[in-house]
Design an enzyme around this catalytic site. Structure first.
Site, PDB file in Angstrom:
ATOM      1  N   GLU A  78      13.412  -3.643  -4.626  1.00 55.58           N
ATOM      2  CA  GLU A  78      12.428  -3.658  -5.443  1.00 55.58           C
ATOM      3  C   GLU A  78      12.956  -3.497  -6.835  1.00 55.58           C
ATOM      4  OE1 GLU A  78       7.954  -2.493  -6.690  1.00 55.58           O
ATOM      5  OE2 GLU A  78       8.774  -1.137  -5.392  1.00 55.58           O
ATOM      6  N   GLY A  88       0.867  -1.397   0.062  1.00 55.12           N
ATOM      7  CA  GLY A  88       0.152  -0.192  -0.056  1.00 55.12           C
ATOM      8  C   GLY A  88       1.056   1.132  -0.016  1.00 55.12           C
ATOM      9  N   TYR A  89       1.267   1.617  -1.123  1.00 45.37           N
ATOM     10  CA  TYR A  89       2.279   2.744  -1.274  1.00 45.37           C
ATOM     11  C   TYR A  89       1.452   3.882  -1.987  1.00 45.37           C
ATOM     12  CZ  TYR A  89       6.865   1.243   0.615  1.00 45.37           C
ATOM     13  OH  TYR A  89       7.740   0.902   1.480  1.00 45.37           O
ATOM     14  N   SER A  90       0.992   3.786  -3.457  1.00 47.59           N
ATOM     15  CA  SER A  90       0.835   4.674  -4.365  1.00 47.59           C
ATOM     16  C   SER A  90      -0.838   4.945  -3.870  1.00 47.59           C
ATOM     17  CB  SER A  90       0.481   3.891  -5.755  1.00 47.59           C
ATOM     18  OG  SER A  90       2.077   3.910  -6.396  1.00 47.59           O
ATOM     19  N   ASN A 125      10.739   6.274 -14.391  1.00 44.63           N
ATOM     20  CA  ASN A 125      12.082   6.198 -14.943  1.00 44.63           C
ATOM     21  C   ASN A 125      12.614   7.590 -14.711  1.00 44.63           C
ATOM     22  OD1 ASN A 125      12.174   3.425 -15.379  1.00 44.63           O
ATOM     23  ND2 ASN A 125      12.380   3.638 -17.669  1.00 44.63           N
TER      24      ASN A 125
END
Length: 399
Positions: A244, A127-129, A385
């Site tokens: 990651e 649960g990051y974004s 990126n």
């Protein structure tokens, strides 16, 4: 700096090949090689086989159940698994949360969660974004307010990979609004079955259900589920992302994809009686991506050699993430182009567990279009990126 394999490494490669030949279930290998996503129970079956062998996780110390592989052995193991059609185990518990708990968790958390991750008792998601907080992760708004022995969590997470299978989610939450945005973030473990947690599917462009959005409405989370210190979660998040990003490079998967591409191009008529691999324009693109892949593999071996000597990945992890995502996207595009109309009838149902239909065209060509569209995400997730280039310019050039 050692960039070649020793005899011990080569012996280990043979051991891995024999193990895979004997222990990897044929139906799982067949599904993976056909481009299908294995069923949840297939992932669990394979993980339990690896746990029994002691080879399930390479980012943990041996005392916690880690494989004890050297960086070169890990590289060899991943290469052979891809060649054999072994599924890549979901990384969220093993390779993301596990190292964070080992480095920053309490002894009670390590004793409880680590064995359950290994034994597949708990399936984790990340649960990051959030909507509006992806690459700019520090702007996240999901809030956790301390009330006695609990936190009350409200907010939303998105792009939650494999969340539909998960039992638990590790979340970045805002516990303070003072100071810099990074200074008010905490790392919290949340049981998905807690009242107030809702998981909704997101159907991706190729028709698959891989990601989800998660809503938290007055979710009550025990304070003991806080990892490390309150408001120090940004440090733990960066530590997790370093692990990651190196994995996103996908050197082994790219090498196998390139091998498949060259084989198909050598067997496909370009329309004028010659083979596609002899077409100058197409051959040039294959040559360019092969050269890029060779350079990336050497960079990966340098990082492994540094790790062997006790170093830690820095800007190199961002370099590998950028180059790896671009290379794998290019290989996906070339595969789609090589099979032409065979890529058109993409049918997601052929990749679903239990399908008794064979993919259409050479080497499961009907999945190539879906993979092409799905892999556009490679240059975004794990830190886009563009953000990785900023990290490199800051760490190396001091900009």
């Amino acid at each position: 700096m050692r960039l070649e394999y020793t005899q011990e490494d080569l012996n280990f490669r043979e051991e891995v090949r024999q193990f895979l030949a004997e222990k990897l279930p044929a139906h799982i290998s067949k599904a993976v090689k056909a481009g299908r996503m294995p069923a949840r129970e297939d992932y669990i079956t394979w993980q339990k086989i690896l746990v029994e062998k002691g080879w399930a996780v390479h980012t943990w110390p041996k005392e916690y159940g880690g494989s004890g592989f050297t960086p070169f052995q890990k590289h060899i193991f991943e290469e052979e698994c891809v060649k054999a059609g072994a599924p890549e185990l979901p990384p969220f518990g093993l390779n993301m949360l596990g190292p964070v708990l080992i480095a920053f968790g309490s002894e009670e958390q390590k004793a409880h969660y680590l064995p359950r991750i290994l034994n597949c008792d708990d399936w984790w998601c990340q649960g990051y974004s959030e909507p509006g907080s992806g690459s700019d992760l520090a702007s996240l708004k999901t809030k956790a307010v301390r009330e006695g022995d609990h936190y009350i969590v409200n907010g939303q997470k998105t792009w939650t990979t494999m969340g539909q299978y998960a039992d638990w989610i590790f979340c970045l939450v805002r516990t303070s609004s003072s100071g810099k945005p990074q200074e008010g973030i905490s790392f919290l473990l949340i049981d998905i079955n807690t009242p107030g947690v809702e998981m909704r599917p997101i159907i991706t462009i190729e028709g698959g259900h891989e990601v989800n959005e998660v809503f938290f409405s007055d979710v009550k989370v025990p304070a003991g589920n806080l990892v490390g210190e309150e408001n120090k979660g940004w440090t733990y998040a960066k530590y997790l992302l370093q692990h990651e990003r190196v994995g996103i490079a996908g050197v082994a998967a790219a090498k196998e994809g390139l091998k498949k591409l060259k084989r198909i191009a050598a067997e496909t008529d370009a329309g004028d009686g010659t083979m596609l691999i002899d077409d100058p324009a197409f051959a040039t693109r294959i040559a360019n991506v092969e050269l890029d892949l060779m350079a990336m593999e050497l960079t990966n071996l340098r990082v492994l050699a540094q790790a062997q000597a006790g170093g830690a990945p820095g800007a190199e992890s961002s370099m590998l993430k950028i180059k790896g995502s671009v290379i794998r996207q290019e290989i996906s595009d070339l595969l789609r182009r090589a099979v032409g109309p065979y890529a058109l009838p993409f049918m997601p149902e052929l990749e679903l567990p239990g399908s008794n239909e064979e993919p259409i065209g050479p080497d499961g060509a009907n999945s190539f279009a879906g993979h092409y569209f799905n892999r556009r995400k490679y240059s975004i997730y794990g830190g886009s990126n563009e953000i990785q280039r900023n990290i490199i310019s800051k760490m190396i050039l001091g900009l």
